[in-house]
Design a protein around this motif. Structure first.
Motif, PDB file in Angstrom:
ATOM      1  N   GLY A 163       0.819  -1.187  -0.023  1.00  0.00           N
ATOM      2  CA  GLY A 163       0.104   0.036  -0.053  1.00  0.00           C
ATOM      3  C   GLY A 163       0.770   1.239   0.196  1.00  0.00           C
ATOM      4  O   GLY A 163       2.026   1.266   0.689  1.00  0.00           O
ATOM      5  N   ARG A 164       0.183   2.334  -0.807  1.00  0.00           N
ATOM      6  CA  ARG A 164       0.995   3.589  -0.668  1.00  0.00           C
ATOM      7  C   ARG A 164      -0.079   4.627  -0.273  1.00  0.00           C
ATOM      8  O   ARG A 164      -1.032   4.815  -0.957  1.00  0.00           O
ATOM      9  CB  ARG A 164       1.502   4.125  -2.095  1.00  0.00           C
ATOM     10  N   ILE A 165       0.019   5.328   1.027  1.00  0.00           N
ATOM     11  CA  ILE A 165      -0.894   6.253   1.527  1.00  0.00           C
ATOM     12  C   ILE A 165      -0.175   7.557   1.358  1.00  0.00           C
ATOM     13  O   ILE A 165       0.867   7.562   1.805  1.00  0.00           O
ATOM     14  CB  ILE A 165      -1.294   5.836   2.924  1.00  0.00           C
ATOM     15  N   VAL A 166      -0.748   8.545   0.882  1.00  0.00           N
ATOM     16  CA  VAL A 166      -0.237   9.835   0.801  1.00  0.00           C
ATOM     17  C   VAL A 166      -1.250  11.209   1.277  1.00  0.00           C
ATOM     18  O   VAL A 166      -2.309  10.915   1.000  1.00  0.00           O
ATOM     19  CB  VAL A 166       0.452  10.427  -0.610  1.00  0.00           C
ATOM     20  N   ASN A 167      -0.805  11.658   2.318  1.00  0.00           N
ATOM     21  CA  ASN A 167      -1.811  12.570   2.900  1.00  0.00           C
ATOM     22  C   ASN A 167      -1.685  13.999   2.844  1.00  0.00           C
ATOM     23  O   ASN A 167      -0.485  14.431   2.764  1.00  0.00           O
ATOM     24  CB  ASN A 167      -1.998  12.262   4.556  1.00  0.00           C
ATOM     25  N   LEU A 168      -2.544  14.781   2.513  1.00  0.00           N
ATOM     26  CA  LEU A 168      -2.124  16.187   2.352  1.00  0.00           C
ATOM     27  C   LEU A 168      -2.330  17.021   3.655  1.00  0.00           C
ATOM     28  O   LEU A 168      -3.414  17.060   4.418  1.00  0.00           O
ATOM     29  CB  LEU A 168      -3.282  16.907   1.386  1.00  0.00           C
ATOM     30  N   SER A 169      -1.141  17.690   4.263  1.00  0.00           N
ATOM     31  CA  SER A 169      -1.209  18.233   5.380  1.00  0.00           C
ATOM     32  C   SER A 169      -1.108  19.954   4.764  1.00  0.00           C
ATOM     33  O   SER A 169      -1.733  20.141   3.746  1.00  0.00           O
ATOM     34  CB  SER A 169      -0.270  18.060   6.356  1.00  0.00           C
ATOM     35  N   SER A 170      -0.335  20.609   5.219  1.00  0.00           N
ATOM     36  CA  SER A 170      -0.259  22.042   5.109  1.00  0.00           C
ATOM     37  C   SER A 170       0.897  22.607   5.722  1.00  0.00           C
ATOM     38  O   SER A 170       1.357  22.331   6.714  1.00  0.00           O
ATOM     39  CB  SER A 170      -1.426  22.754   5.375  1.00  0.00           C
ATOM     40  N   VAL A 171       1.616  23.528   5.107  1.00  0.00           N
ATOM     41  CA  VAL A 171       2.551  24.497   5.808  1.00  0.00           C
ATOM     42  C   VAL A 171       1.887  25.237   6.902  1.00  0.00           C
ATOM     43  O   VAL A 171       2.507  25.576   7.928  1.00  0.00           O
ATOM     44  CB  VAL A 171       2.871  25.663   4.731  1.00  0.00           C
ATOM     45  N   SER A 172       0.664  25.507   6.893  1.00  0.00           N
ATOM     46  CA  SER A 172      -0.104  25.973   8.168  1.00  0.00           C
ATOM     47  C   SER A 172      -0.155  25.034   9.215  1.00  0.00           C
ATOM     48  O   SER A 172      -0.076  25.615  10.350  1.00  0.00           O
ATOM     49  CB  SER A 172      -1.633  26.321   7.481  1.00  0.00           C
ATOM     50  N   GLY A 173       0.137  23.722   9.153  1.00  0.00           N
ATOM     51  CA  GLY A 173       0.077  23.064  10.248  1.00  0.00           C
ATOM     52  C   GLY A 173       1.415  22.979  10.828  1.00  0.00           C
ATOM     53  O   GLY A 173       1.659  22.635  11.990  1.00  0.00           O
ATOM     54  N   LYS A 174       2.417  23.491   9.874  1.00  0.00           N
ATOM     55  CA  LYS A 174       3.894  23.559  10.726  1.00  0.00           C
ATOM     56  C   LYS A 174       4.351  24.920  11.072  1.00  0.00           C
ATOM     57  O   LYS A 174       5.024  25.227  12.086  1.00  0.00           O
ATOM     58  CB  LYS A 174       4.994  23.101   9.258  1.00  0.00           C
ATOM     59  N   ARG A 175       3.843  26.005  10.394  1.00  0.00           N
ATOM     60  CA  ARG A 175       4.356  27.214  10.985  1.00  0.00           C
ATOM     61  C   ARG A 175       3.150  28.097  11.745  1.00  0.00           C
ATOM     62  O   ARG A 175       3.299  29.234  11.834  1.00  0.00           O
ATOM     63  CB  ARG A 175       4.957  27.997   9.642  1.00  0.00           C
ATOM     64  N   GLY A 176       1.875  27.557  11.887  1.00  0.00           N
ATOM     65  CA  GLY A 176       0.745  28.311  12.540  1.00  0.00           C
ATOM     66  C   GLY A 176       0.064  29.019  11.594  1.00  0.00           C
ATOM     67  O   GLY A 176       0.140  30.404  11.913  1.00  0.00           O
ATOM     68  N   GLY A 177      -0.279  28.719  10.288  1.00  0.00           N
ATOM     69  CA  GLY A 177      -1.162  29.415   9.541  1.00  0.00           C
ATOM     70  C   GLY A 177      -0.204  30.545   8.821  1.00  0.00           C
ATOM     71  O   GLY A 177       0.925  30.292   8.384  1.00  0.00           O
ATOM     72  N   GLY A 178      -0.775  31.655   8.393  1.00  0.00           N
ATOM     73  CA  GLY A 178      -0.098  32.657   7.911  1.00  0.00           C
ATOM     74  C   GLY A 178      -0.384  32.737   6.479  1.00  0.00           C
ATOM     75  O   GLY A 178       0.206  33.554   5.748  1.00  0.00           O
ATOM     76  N   ILE A 179      -1.255  31.824   5.923  1.00  0.00           N
ATOM     77  CA  ILE A 179      -1.612  32.154   4.413  1.00  0.00           C
ATOM     78  C   ILE A 179      -2.884  32.458   4.543  1.00  0.00           C
ATOM     79  O   ILE A 179      -3.641  33.402   4.101  1.00  0.00           O
ATOM     80  CB  ILE A 179      -1.592  30.767   3.788  1.00  0.00           C
ATOM     81  N   PHE A 180      -3.956  31.393   4.742  1.00  0.00           N
ATOM     82  CA  PHE A 180      -5.301  31.835   4.901  1.00  0.00           C
ATOM     83  C   PHE A 180      -6.059  31.088   5.884  1.00  0.00           C
ATOM     84  O   PHE A 180      -6.970  31.923   6.544  1.00  0.00           O
ATOM     85  CB  PHE A 180      -5.985  31.275   3.371  1.00  0.00           C
TER      86      PHE A 180
END
Ligand code: NAD
Length: 252
Positions: free
Chosen positions: A136-153
């Motif tokens: 199996g290959r599982i790829v999950n979409l996280s976000s830069v927001s989860g790493k640096r505390g938002g700052g985009i939208f």
């Protein structure tokens, strides 16, 4: 990339300019069969036509990832129909630009339900099948927001949900490695899609872009290229990893 003989389930892949549709397109172009699962039935039909025009290997599944019952029912049907599902991309996601003082419990739950609980439900119901196949290959979409505390939208609920996706993905990687199953995340920065629902002004977008070292927003291809690699057979020794796709806007 080569996906001959493989079947992939990509959630949230109906959106016309979305990341999921491009991931589905790349897997299809690599010779794979793709199941496009999404809550939006109208866009689903368009997505299948769009991808089928090129390869004829796309199928649709109407799916609300927040409903455990529907996820279970849908996955039972899909496994029955396709015999095996090799790749899962947990891409369905939503965001809201609400400040922490104004987030209602309802909105908090909605953001967590789609981004995190949906990822959990689909993964949990597909894992026994992947374990049986020892692949199996599982790829999950996280976000830069989860790493640096938002700052985009997105607001703090979105940052928290995406950070949770990363933790979940790593724990699944550890548990499932003995069964030939990898679990990784990609963490996009600002990507030109419709996820902001028109609420990101041109002025704000320009300002965000000028703060990115690469001086541009990312494209759906930028993200799909990395997801496709993590979905290949060749990535078998990469697990519990997170790939940043953000033009240098966040460097660990
Ligand atoms: P998008 O809005 O274009 O697509 C999201 C898709 O998810 C839509 O097709 C929507 O119908 C579907 N969806 C929503 N709720 C669902 C549910 N309950 N069940 C099934 N499907 C559902 O968004 P996008 O920008 O392509 O985002 C894709 C993923 O990438 C998301 O997880 C998002 O959080 C993440 N991401 C996006 C960006 C960005 O800048 N665009 C940045 C970081 C992370």
């Amino acid at each position: 990339m080569n996906f001959e003989g493989q079947t992939a389930l990509v959630t949230g892949a109906a959106s016309k300019r979305g990341i999921g549709r491009e991931i589905a397109r790349q897997i299809s172009q690599g010779g794979g069969t793709v199941i496009i699962a999404d809550i939006n039935q109208e866009m689903l039909e368009d997505a299948v036509k769009d991808i089928d025009q090129e390869k004829g290997s796309a199928y649709s599944a109407v799916l609300d990832v927040t409903s455990e019952e529907k996820v279970k029912q849908s996955l039972d049907e899909l496994i029955g129909k396709f015999s095996k599902i090799d790749i899962l991309v947990n891409n369905a996601g939503i965001t809201r630009p609400t400040g922490v003082l104004d987030i209602s419990e309802e909105e908090w739950d909605l953001i967590f339900d789609v981004n995190m609980k949906g990822t959990f439900f689909v993964t949990q119901h597909l894992l026994p099948h992947m374990k049986e196949n020892n692949y199996g290959r599982i790829v999950n979409l996280s976000s830069v927001s989860g790493k640096r505390g938002g700052g985009i939208f997105g607001g703090s609920h979105y940052s928290a949900a995406k950070a949770a996706v990363t933790g979940f993905s790593k724990a699944v990687a550890r548990e499932m490695a003995p069964f030939g199953i990898t679990s990784n995340t990609v963490a996009p920065g600002l990507i030109a899609t419709d996820i902001t629902g028109g609420m990101l002004t041109d002025e704000k977008k320009k300002q965000l872009e000028s703060d990115i070292p690469a001086k541009r927003a990312g494209t759906v291809e930028d993200v799909a290229n990395a997801v496709a690699f993590l979905a290949t057979k060749e990535s078998s020794y990469v697990t519990g990893e997170e790939i940043d796709i953000n033009g240098g806007s966040h460097i660990d």
